[in-house]
Design a protein around this motif. Structure first.
Motif, PDB file in Angstrom:
ATOM      1  N   GLN A  84      15.185  -9.981   1.686  1.00  0.00           N
ATOM      2  CA  GLN A  84      13.929  -9.695   1.633  1.00  0.00           C
ATOM      3  C   GLN A  84      13.840  -8.202   2.764  1.00  0.00           C
ATOM      4  O   GLN A  84      14.235  -8.417   3.608  1.00  0.00           O
ATOM      5  N   GLY A  85      13.313  -7.166   2.115  1.00  0.00           N
ATOM      6  CA  GLY A  85      12.934  -6.094   2.957  1.00  0.00           C
ATOM      7  C   GLY A  85      14.303  -5.179   3.240  1.00  0.00           C
ATOM      8  O   GLY A  85      14.272  -4.090   3.875  1.00  0.00           O
ATOM      9  N   GLU A  86      15.395  -5.703   2.787  1.00  0.00           N
ATOM     10  CA  GLU A  86      16.801  -4.978   2.921  1.00  0.00           C
ATOM     11  C   GLU A  86      16.730  -3.717   1.919  1.00  0.00           C
ATOM     12  O   GLU A  86      16.280  -3.776   0.895  1.00  0.00           O
ATOM     13  N   ALA A  87      17.346  -2.614   2.561  1.00  0.00           N
ATOM     14  CA  ALA A  87      17.749  -1.572   1.459  1.00  0.00           C
ATOM     15  C   ALA A  87      18.529  -2.143   0.601  1.00  0.00           C
ATOM     16  O   ALA A  87      19.506  -2.769   0.789  1.00  0.00           O
ATOM     17  N   PHE A  88      18.355  -1.321  -0.626  1.00  0.00           N
ATOM     18  CA  PHE A  88      19.038  -1.706  -1.915  1.00  0.00           C
ATOM     19  C   PHE A  88      20.107  -0.861  -1.976  1.00  0.00           C
ATOM     20  O   PHE A  88      19.753   0.451  -1.849  1.00  0.00           O
ATOM     21  N   PRO A  89      21.289  -0.988  -2.519  1.00  0.00           N
ATOM     22  CA  PRO A  89      22.176  -0.014  -3.011  1.00  0.00           C
ATOM     23  C   PRO A  89      21.522   1.016  -4.062  1.00  0.00           C
ATOM     24  O   PRO A  89      20.730   0.750  -4.828  1.00  0.00           O
ATOM     25  N   GLU A 133      12.069  -3.248 -10.812  1.00  0.00           N
ATOM     26  CA  GLU A 133      10.835  -2.692  -9.983  1.00  0.00           C
ATOM     27  C   GLU A 133       9.578  -3.038 -10.632  1.00  0.00           C
ATOM     28  O   GLU A 133       8.490  -3.358 -10.111  1.00  0.00           O
ATOM     29  N   ALA A 134       9.514  -3.078 -12.038  1.00  0.00           N
ATOM     30  CA  ALA A 134       8.439  -3.468 -12.822  1.00  0.00           C
ATOM     31  C   ALA A 134       7.841  -4.809 -12.464  1.00  0.00           C
ATOM     32  O   ALA A 134       6.962  -5.282 -12.605  1.00  0.00           O
ATOM     33  N   GLU A 135       8.965  -5.761 -12.361  1.00  0.00           N
ATOM     34  CA  GLU A 135       8.859  -7.188 -11.913  1.00  0.00           C
ATOM     35  C   GLU A 135       8.316  -7.495 -10.504  1.00  0.00           C
ATOM     36  O   GLU A 135       7.976  -8.660  -9.994  1.00  0.00           O
ATOM     37  N   GLY A 136       8.390  -6.179  -9.586  1.00  0.00           N
ATOM     38  CA  GLY A 136       8.141  -6.511  -8.249  1.00  0.00           C
ATOM     39  C   GLY A 136       9.480  -6.885  -7.449  1.00  0.00           C
ATOM     40  O   GLY A 136       9.111  -6.783  -6.124  1.00  0.00           O
ATOM     41  N   LEU A 137      10.483  -7.185  -7.716  1.00  0.00           N
ATOM     42  CA  LEU A 137      11.438  -7.540  -6.960  1.00  0.00           C
ATOM     43  C   LEU A 137      12.166  -6.442  -6.167  1.00  0.00           C
ATOM     44  O   LEU A 137      12.608  -6.486  -5.096  1.00  0.00           O
ATOM     45  N   LEU A 138      12.027  -5.292  -6.708  1.00  0.00           N
ATOM     46  CA  LEU A 138      12.489  -3.895  -6.070  1.00  0.00           C
ATOM     47  C   LEU A 138      11.360  -3.258  -5.626  1.00  0.00           C
ATOM     48  O   LEU A 138      10.384  -2.965  -6.650  1.00  0.00           O
ATOM     49  N   ILE A 139      11.255  -2.286  -4.444  1.00  0.00           N
ATOM     50  CA  ILE A 139      10.023  -1.520  -4.238  1.00  0.00           C
ATOM     51  C   ILE A 139      10.689  -0.224  -3.992  1.00  0.00           C
ATOM     52  O   ILE A 139      12.035  -0.075  -3.176  1.00  0.00           O
ATOM     53  N   THR A 140      10.382   0.951  -4.509  1.00  0.00           N
ATOM     54  CA  THR A 140      10.720   2.302  -4.424  1.00  0.00           C
ATOM     55  C   THR A 140       9.976   2.871  -3.290  1.00  0.00           C
ATOM     56  O   THR A 140       8.693   2.985  -3.191  1.00  0.00           O
ATOM     57  N   ASN A 141      10.707   3.646  -2.276  1.00  0.00           N
ATOM     58  CA  ASN A 141      10.091   4.405  -1.235  1.00  0.00           C
ATOM     59  C   ASN A 141      10.770   5.941  -1.370  1.00  0.00           C
ATOM     60  O   ASN A 141      11.973   5.965  -1.297  1.00  0.00           O
ATOM     61  N   ARG A 142       9.818   6.512  -1.699  1.00  0.00           N
ATOM     62  CA  ARG A 142      10.398   8.142  -1.970  1.00  0.00           C
ATOM     63  C   ARG A 142      11.416   8.428  -0.838  1.00  0.00           C
ATOM     64  O   ARG A 142      12.322   9.133  -1.255  1.00  0.00           O
ATOM     65  N   THR A 143      11.152   8.027   0.530  1.00  0.00           N
ATOM     66  CA  THR A 143      12.162   8.743   1.507  1.00  0.00           C
ATOM     67  C   THR A 143      13.177   7.793   1.673  1.00  0.00           C
ATOM     68  O   THR A 143      14.141   8.103   2.374  1.00  0.00           O
ATOM     69  N   ALA A 144      12.915   6.406   1.481  1.00  0.00           N
ATOM     70  CA  ALA A 144      13.757   5.609   2.078  1.00  0.00           C
ATOM     71  C   ALA A 144      14.879   4.692   0.897  1.00  0.00           C
ATOM     72  O   ALA A 144      15.500   3.977   1.299  1.00  0.00           O
ATOM     73  N   ARG A 160      15.456   2.313  -2.384  1.00  0.00           N
ATOM     74  CA  ARG A 160      14.637   1.009  -2.777  1.00  0.00           C
ATOM     75  C   ARG A 160      15.079  -0.060  -1.772  1.00  0.00           C
ATOM     76  O   ARG A 160      15.901   0.106  -0.989  1.00  0.00           O
ATOM     77  N   THR A 161      14.127  -1.032  -1.652  1.00  0.00           N
ATOM     78  CA  THR A 161      14.192  -2.187  -0.942  1.00  0.00           C
ATOM     79  C   THR A 161      13.960  -3.289  -1.743  1.00  0.00           C
ATOM     80  O   THR A 161      13.105  -3.348  -2.748  1.00  0.00           O
ATOM     81  N   VAL A 162      14.322  -4.580  -1.112  1.00  0.00           N
ATOM     82  CA  VAL A 162      14.014  -5.705  -1.839  1.00  0.00           C
ATOM     83  C   VAL A 162      12.546  -6.371  -1.373  1.00  0.00           C
ATOM     84  O   VAL A 162      12.410  -6.173  -0.086  1.00  0.00           O
ATOM     85  N   THR A 163      11.836  -6.828  -2.305  1.00  0.00           N
ATOM     86  CA  THR A 163      10.448  -7.312  -1.875  1.00  0.00           C
ATOM     87  C   THR A 163      10.637  -8.243  -0.926  1.00  0.00           C
ATOM     88  O   THR A 163      11.731  -8.759  -0.429  1.00  0.00           O
ATOM     89  N   THR A 164       9.479  -8.044  -0.037  1.00  0.00           N
ATOM     90  CA  THR A 164       9.271  -9.011   0.966  1.00  0.00           C
ATOM     91  C   THR A 164       8.425 -10.293   0.652  1.00  0.00           C
ATOM     92  O   THR A 164       8.219 -11.276   1.374  1.00  0.00           O
ATOM     93  N   ASP A 165       7.898 -10.387  -0.698  1.00  0.00           N
ATOM     94  CA  ASP A 165       7.265 -11.385  -1.454  1.00  0.00           C
ATOM     95  C   ASP A 165       8.049 -12.626  -1.529  1.00  0.00           C
ATOM     96  O   ASP A 165       8.651 -12.880  -2.670  1.00  0.00           O
ATOM     97  N   ARG A 166       8.023 -13.571  -0.559  1.00  0.00           N
ATOM     98  CA  ARG A 166       8.733 -14.742  -0.914  1.00  0.00           C
ATOM     99  C   ARG A 166       8.388 -15.669  -1.914  1.00  0.00           C
ATOM    100  O   ARG A 166       9.459 -16.326  -2.660  1.00  0.00           O
ATOM    101  N   ASN A 167       6.954 -15.693  -2.203  1.00  0.00           N
ATOM    102  CA  ASN A 167       6.559 -16.445  -3.439  1.00  0.00           C
ATOM    103  C   ASN A 167       7.224 -15.854  -4.644  1.00  0.00           C
ATOM    104  O   ASN A 167       7.673 -16.544  -5.695  1.00  0.00           O
ATOM    105  N   LEU A 168       7.292 -14.473  -4.856  1.00  0.00           N
ATOM    106  CA  LEU A 168       8.019 -13.906  -6.027  1.00  0.00           C
ATOM    107  C   LEU A 168       9.396 -14.039  -5.956  1.00  0.00           C
ATOM    108  O   LEU A 168      10.031 -14.527  -7.125  1.00  0.00           O
ATOM    109  N   ILE A 169      10.254 -14.273  -5.016  1.00  0.00           N
ATOM    110  CA  ILE A 169      11.655 -14.428  -5.160  1.00  0.00           C
ATOM    111  C   ILE A 169      11.851 -16.120  -5.316  1.00  0.00           C
ATOM    112  O   ILE A 169      12.427 -16.477  -6.069  1.00  0.00           O
ATOM    113  N   GLU A 170      10.853 -16.835  -4.773  1.00  0.00           N
ATOM    114  CA  GLU A 170      11.162 -18.356  -5.056  1.00  0.00           C
ATOM    115  C   GLU A 170      10.739 -18.578  -6.598  1.00  0.00           C
ATOM    116  O   GLU A 170      11.344 -19.392  -7.391  1.00  0.00           O
ATOM    117  N   GLY A 171       9.830 -17.932  -6.971  1.00  0.00           N
ATOM    118  CA  GLY A 171       9.659 -18.067  -8.611  1.00  0.00           C
ATOM    119  C   GLY A 171      10.724 -17.473  -9.205  1.00  0.00           C
ATOM    120  O   GLY A 171      11.023 -18.150 -10.547  1.00  0.00           O
TER     121      GLY A 171
END
Length: 122
Positions: free
Chosen positions: A30-35, A59-70, A72-83
């Motif tokens: 969670q929150g880690e930079a994605f390759p 991304e559409a499912e919310g598991l990855l978040i795109t930051n223009r300058t940084a 992609r990162t993995v979501t920090t939403d624990r409930n989403l990952i648990e689902g």
């Protein structure tokens, strides 16, 4: 990450499933930079556009978040990952029950066998 791709169906859904599983298992935390798309495509031996499609779905499912300058990162939403973990677990259970039914076992027999196995592992 070891990629297992099957020619019997489209590649991008397989990539998506394997990346989703890797996130659920904590390979990417969670929150880690994605390759990058380029890195993952090269690692999997697929076209970048194919990998991009898989990642866009995540991304559409919310598991990855795109930051223009940084990137992609993995979501920090624990409930989403648990689902996601629960959905993947349910698929495994369904596949087990289907295979047992094909072997002629009832659902109850299959569950009983699984429970017996669990007691042996304790």
């Amino acid at each position: 990450m070891e990629w297992k791709l099957d020619d019997s169906r489209s590649i991008w859904p397989q990539l998506k499933e394997q990346l989703m599983s890797a996130i659920a298992r904590g390979v990417y935390t969670q929150g880690e930079a994605f390759p990058t798309v380029r890195q993952l495509a090269q690692d999997a031996g697929v076209n970048r556009n194919t990998m991009q499609r898989a990642m866009s779905e995540l991304e559409a499912e919310g598991l990855l978040i795109t930051n223009r300058t940084a990137g992609r990162t993995v979501t920090t939403d624990r409930n989403l990952i648990e689902g996601v973990k629960r959905r993947l677990a349910q698929r495994s259970i369904d596949a087990y029950l289907e295979e047992m039914a094909a072997l002629g076992y009832s659902r109850e027999d299959a569950i009983a066998m699984m429970n017996e196995r669990g007691k042996k592992d304790e």
